[in-house]
Design a protein around this motif. Structure first.
Motif, mmCIF file in Angstrom:
data_model
loop_
_atom_site.group_PDB
_atom_site.id
_atom_site.type_symbol
_atom_site.label_atom_id
_atom_site.label_comp_id
_atom_site.label_asym_id
_atom_site.label_seq_id
_atom_site.Cartn_x
_atom_site.Cartn_y
_atom_site.Cartn_z
ATOM 1 N N UNK A 66 -21.183 -0.478 2.148
ATOM 2 C CA UNK A 66 -20.767 -1.849 2.429
ATOM 3 C C UNK A 66 -19.246 -1.979 2.370
ATOM 4 N N UNK A 67 -18.719 -2.834 3.219
ATOM 5 C CA UNK A 67 -17.301 -3.180 3.209
ATOM 6 C C UNK A 67 -17.194 -4.578 2.618
ATOM 7 N N UNK A 68 -16.142 -4.825 1.830
ATOM 8 C CA UNK A 68 -16.051 -6.066 1.062
ATOM 9 C C UNK A 68 -14.676 -6.695 1.225
ATOM 10 N N UNK A 69 -14.667 -8.019 1.297
ATOM 11 C CA UNK A 69 -13.435 -8.793 1.234
ATOM 12 C C UNK A 69 -13.705 -9.978 0.317
ATOM 13 N N UNK A 70 -12.793 -10.223 -0.625
ATOM 14 C CA UNK A 70 -12.887 -11.367 -1.533
ATOM 15 C C UNK A 70 -11.557 -12.112 -1.455
ATOM 16 N N UNK A 129 -5.410 -2.677 -17.964
ATOM 17 C CA UNK A 129 -6.061 -1.955 -16.880
ATOM 18 C C UNK A 129 -7.195 -2.785 -16.297
ATOM 19 N N UNK A 130 -7.690 -3.758 -17.078
ATOM 20 C CA UNK A 130 -8.796 -4.570 -16.617
ATOM 21 C C UNK A 130 -8.349 -5.849 -15.907
ATOM 22 N N UNK A 131 -7.065 -6.050 -15.746
ATOM 23 C CA UNK A 131 -6.568 -7.264 -15.101
ATOM 24 C C UNK A 131 -7.060 -7.331 -13.665
ATOM 25 N N UNK A 132 -7.488 -8.506 -13.272
ATOM 26 C CA UNK A 132 -7.962 -8.733 -11.917
ATOM 27 C C UNK A 132 -6.879 -9.507 -11.182
ATOM 28 N N UNK A 133 -6.473 -9.033 -10.014
ATOM 29 C CA UNK A 133 -5.370 -9.697 -9.312
ATOM 30 C C UNK A 133 -5.757 -11.074 -8.784
ATOM 31 N N UNK A 134 -4.779 -11.966 -8.764
ATOM 32 C CA UNK A 134 -4.962 -13.247 -8.099
ATOM 33 C C UNK A 134 -4.769 -12.982 -6.615
ATOM 34 N N UNK A 135 -5.553 -13.622 -5.805
ATOM 35 C CA UNK A 135 -5.428 -13.434 -4.364
ATOM 36 C C UNK A 135 -6.467 -12.475 -3.826
ATOM 37 N N UNK A 136 -6.342 -12.170 -2.535
ATOM 38 C CA UNK A 136 -7.372 -11.393 -1.853
ATOM 39 C C UNK A 136 -7.379 -9.917 -2.231
ATOM 40 N N UNK A 137 -8.578 -9.338 -2.192
ATOM 41 C CA UNK A 137 -8.770 -7.897 -2.362
ATOM 42 C C UNK A 137 -9.810 -7.439 -1.360
ATOM 43 N N UNK A 138 -9.750 -6.186 -1.020
ATOM 44 C CA UNK A 138 -10.768 -5.614 -0.157
ATOM 45 C C UNK A 138 -10.274 -5.323 1.236
ATOM 46 N N UNK A 139 -11.213 -5.189 2.129
ATOM 47 C CA UNK A 139 -10.980 -4.787 3.508
ATOM 48 C C UNK A 139 -10.604 -6.007 4.353
ATOM 49 N N UNK A 140 -9.313 -6.198 4.573
ATOM 50 C CA UNK A 140 -8.845 -7.368 5.318
ATOM 51 C C UNK A 140 -9.166 -7.267 6.806
#
Length: 178
Positions: A66-70, A129-140
């Motif tokens: 699967x490809x993902x964009x969040x 190391x567990x910080x989750x970025x603000x903004x988009x992640x994944x396959x744009x």
């Protein structure tokens, strides 16, 4: 409030179905659910939105991974559905971090002494190391070949599921299951 739908591409156009994610615990479960909705191994999009917070797109093409964009990883991380999408790979984490005792660097700092070189990021601030970025992640580029460019995807609002369906020519089909 959440909304989740499956859009499966068929010879006759897009077929939509709303879906319950209550029994979905992993990305693998979600991919299996998507594959079950399209017996011909066509492209299936899983569209998830949380009102005014974030949206996610999972694309399953046959047996491919699967490809993902969040749209906003930090917002998604605060939801159970978002956590399904935010895999270690998507966030650039090593899935084995902290789980393998053989990989521990036992250099004397484990007794409470801090190793400042490892605890600081390049800017001199302590990082996680567990910080989750603000903004988009994944396959744009997840929807590029379907007519939704990277730029359009990044500019979508919290009504992204509707906007994506409109771009695909499937808005009426989606609205029928909403």
């Amino acid at each position: 409030m959440y909304f989740a739908a499956l859009l499966a591409r068929t010879e006759d156009g897009w077929k939509a179905s709303d879906t319950e994610l209550d029994d979905v615990e992993t990305l693998s479960d979600l991919a299996d659910l998507a594959r079950e909705s399209s017996p011909d191994e066509d492209t299936v999009l899983v569209l998830i939105e949380q009102e005014d917070a974030w949206f996610g797109v999972v694309r399953v093409d046959g047996e491919d991974d699967p490809r993902i964009y969040v749209s906003d990883a930090a917002a998604a991380a605060r939801s159970s559905y978002g956590e399904i999408l935010l895999t270690d790979e998507l966030l650039g984490r090593d899935p084995d971090d902290g789980d393998d005792l053989d990989a521990l660097d036992l250099d004397g700092t484990e007794d409470g002494e801090s190793d400042e070189d490892e605890a600081e990021d390049g800017d001199g601030t302590a990082g996680s190391a567990d910080a989750v970025p603000h903004g988009p992640v994944g396959d744009v580029q997840i929807l590029d070949d379907l007519g939704v460019s990277e730029k359009e995807l990044r500019l979508m609002s919290t009504e992204a599921v509707t906007e994506i369906a409109e771009s695909l020519g499937a808005s009426e089909t989606l609205e029928a299951v909403r």
